[in-house]
Design a protein around this motif. Structure first.
Motif, PDB file in Angstrom:
ATOM      1  N   ASP A 188      -2.207  34.851  35.921  1.00  0.00           N
ATOM      2  CA  ASP A 188      -3.201  35.609  35.156  1.00  0.00           C
ATOM      3  C   ASP A 188      -2.541  36.501  34.104  1.00  0.00           C
ATOM      4  OD1 ASP A 188      -5.152  34.410  36.611  1.00  0.00           O
ATOM      5  OD2 ASP A 188      -5.814  36.190  37.692  1.00  0.00           O
ATOM      6  N   GLU A 191      -1.769  34.145  31.260  1.00  0.00           N
ATOM      7  CA  GLU A 191      -3.023  33.787  30.583  1.00  0.00           C
ATOM      8  C   GLU A 191      -3.527  34.944  29.722  1.00  0.00           C
ATOM      9  OE1 GLU A 191      -7.652  32.573  31.664  1.00  0.00           O
ATOM     10  OE2 GLU A 191      -6.150  32.620  33.265  1.00  0.00           O
ATOM     11  N   SER A 195      -3.973  35.213  25.560  1.00  0.00           N
ATOM     12  CA  SER A 195      -5.296  35.466  24.967  1.00  0.00           C
ATOM     13  C   SER A 195      -5.291  36.604  23.960  1.00  0.00           C
ATOM     14  CB  SER A 195      -6.310  35.783  26.081  1.00  0.00           C
ATOM     15  OG  SER A 195      -6.067  37.096  26.615  1.00  0.00           O
TER      16      SER A 195
END
Length: 533
Positions: A188, A191, A195
């Protein structure tokens, strides 16, 4: 859960292969010669030289012995009077008294250095100015506060204290995801970095070259090349063993703005006492990761150091992220001024419950995390569960723990079965007898080392952060974390505790009695200096 406890041999072998090829992996220095001529060896030599010179000047200057003795007594008396009048923890005062009584010359010199604090006064002034100039940027929902005043007065009082004395507002519009091990947080984190569209802020106590940092750095470099603003701040202690001296320059060459908090120099000074122990990763002001996880391979169990490394992390999305953005920028901008408003947009999410992001600052007199911890213990009605790697506490915290247990609260603490540092491990065990006698249940995490700093109480309150139960975390370091109230994620935290209880060994009074005498003596010898460690 078993997969979280132990990485399979196949997976570990593959990771090792990646590590061996990864250009970020630290080369092992095995020879004595390389150690002597390393930065550690040079620092140790310079510090030892300073100590030698202190004692040489004291013992070999041709001054009458009675003058030296009289001066030493006078300076000791003045030092003790100054210490007695200082607004510090009583245990710290006792430590100074003991040090000056046992080693008068060195104790007095060290105390004088602690009051001069080379470089510290200027740094403290800059940080205080930075906070005072930016605290107004915190967004306070007055309507929410008034609602809490009507509906939950006990929680309202805590909210009012944190806001009035720390500028830490409460929010009711945040999503949260809890990670019971650092391994689970890593995907996470990657990720989230991928982003990013505007900025990425990282503030960590430890960065160590290896698979975890190498993977993150690769993504940060890509983002910097895309025009995303990337800022990295880390504690100066990394320069002793983990990172090269030119590391900030290396980061700047990759497009990453980099700062070192309190750089370490080989001089004797308590300037180094106040470390940046925070763990913060902010993405675009929309989400933040915080907790106990640092950027090193043991935190995701790629490298095994003390058995399985148990740590916790939490991701927040919503208006609460603003608190951590401000916290980061206040330290970053302590020696420069910039317009921070562009980083402080809020992105509310549809979340239940309440969240307060908070930080501790050793320059301030308020000890927010200690007070929150004691509040949880003092207001618990059913249970209070605690994970902590270290247990070096003062009489106030001991009273809160034992009083809660004595009035029937189910108080449980999970500590490491395998220590990372021997002296704190011995000191922690020195508290076991008193705690167990009062009814506190002590567990040791059988798979290895527990580094989590996590609390949960009554299905209503929880804390996930960087704050250990020791003097350094509660009094000396810059720390951070999140307090959660009536939030759905608390059930995940409670489930994690239940699993840990099942795989940990409960310590009995018989175990305490069988503890080796030599280790008990080590704790006794170390205890007077515990508040100064």
């Amino acid at each position: 859960m078993k997969n979280n406890i132990k990485i399979s041999k196949e997976k570990y072998k593959k990771i090792k292969e990646i590590l061996n090829k990864n250009r970020f992996v630290k080369k092992t220095k095995s020879s004595i010669i390389s150690l002597i001529f390393s930065r550690v060896g040079i620092y140790a030599f310079i510090i030892c030289l300073q100590i030698f010179l202190f004692f040489y000047l004291i013992n070999y200057i041709s001054v009458d012995a009675t003058v030296i003795l009289g001066s030493s007594v006078l300076l000791s008396a003045i030092s003790l009077l100054v210490i007695l009048s200082m607004d510090i923890n009583p245990y710290q005062k006792l430590s100074w008294f003991f040090l000056i009584a046992v080693i008068p010359s060195f104790g007095i010199i060290f105390f004088i250095l602690s009051r001069i604090d080379i470089g510290k006064k200027l740094e403290e002034s800059s940080i205080i100015d930075s906070e005072e100039e930016t605290n107004y940027l915190h967004t306070v929902d007055d309507e929410l506060v008034q609602t809490l005043k009507k509906e939950d007065k006990e929680f309202y009082r805590l909210v009012k204290y944190l806001n009035d004395y720390g500028s830490f507002p409460v929010f009711d519009n945040n999503e949260a995801k809890y990670y019971s091990v650092g391994d689970d947080a890593m995907p996470d984190i990657i990720e989230a970095i991928r982003s990013a569209k505007d900025f990425i802020f990282l503030e960590f106590f430890i960065i160590n070259k290896g698979y975890m940092w190498g993977t993150i750095l690769e993504e940060l470099t890509k983002k910097a090349a895309q025009g995303v603003e990337v800022r990295l701040m880390y504690d100066g202690t990394n320069a002793i063993l983990r990172l090269p001296k030119n590391f900030p320059k290396e980061m700047e060459n990759l497009g990453i703005k980099c700062k070192v908090f309190s750089p370490i120099y080989p001089i004797i000074s308590t300037y180094y006492n106040n470390r940046d122990h925070r763990k913060i990763l902010v993405i675009d002001g929309k989400e933040v990761f915080t907790g106990g996880v640092n950027l090193a391979d043991e935190y995701i169990n790629v490298e095994e150091r003390f058995g399985h490394w148990k740590d916790t992390f939490i991701r927040l999305r919503g208006a609460c992220v603003q608190t951590f953005t401000i916290m980061f920028l206040q330290l970053w901008d302590a020696d420069e001024k910039e317009d921070l408003k562009r980083y402080l947009k809020t992105y509310p999410r549809n979340g239940e419950g309440y969240v307060v992001g908070l930080g501790d600052n050793p320059i301030r007199k308020e000890r927010f995390f200690k007070n929150v911890y004691m509040h949880i213990l003092d207001t618990a009605k059913d249970y209070c569960y605690i994970m902590t790697p270290y247990l070096i506490i003062d009489n106030e915290m001991m009273k809160s723990l034992t009083f809660a247990a004595k009035r029937g609260i189910d108080v449980r603490m999970i500590l490491p079965a395998i220590p990372d540092k021997k002296i704190p491990y011995y000191l922690a065990k020195s508290h076991y007898k008193k705690l167990i006698e009062a009814g506190v249940k002590i567990y040791e995490y059988s798979p290895g080392f527990i580094h989590a700093k996590t609390w949960v109480s009554d299905h209503r309150e929880a804390v996930v952060g960087s704050v250990n139960l020791d003097f350094r975390a509660l009094y000396l370091n810059f720390e951070c974390g999140v307090y959660l109230h009536d939030h759905p994620v608390i059930s995940d935290i409670l489930d994690d505790f239940k699993v840990c209880f099942d795989i940990s060994k409960r310590v009995s009074m018989e175990d305490v009695k069988k503890y080796p005498l030599n280790k008990k003596l080590m704790a006794i010898l170390a205890k007077p200096f515990a508040p100064l460690m």
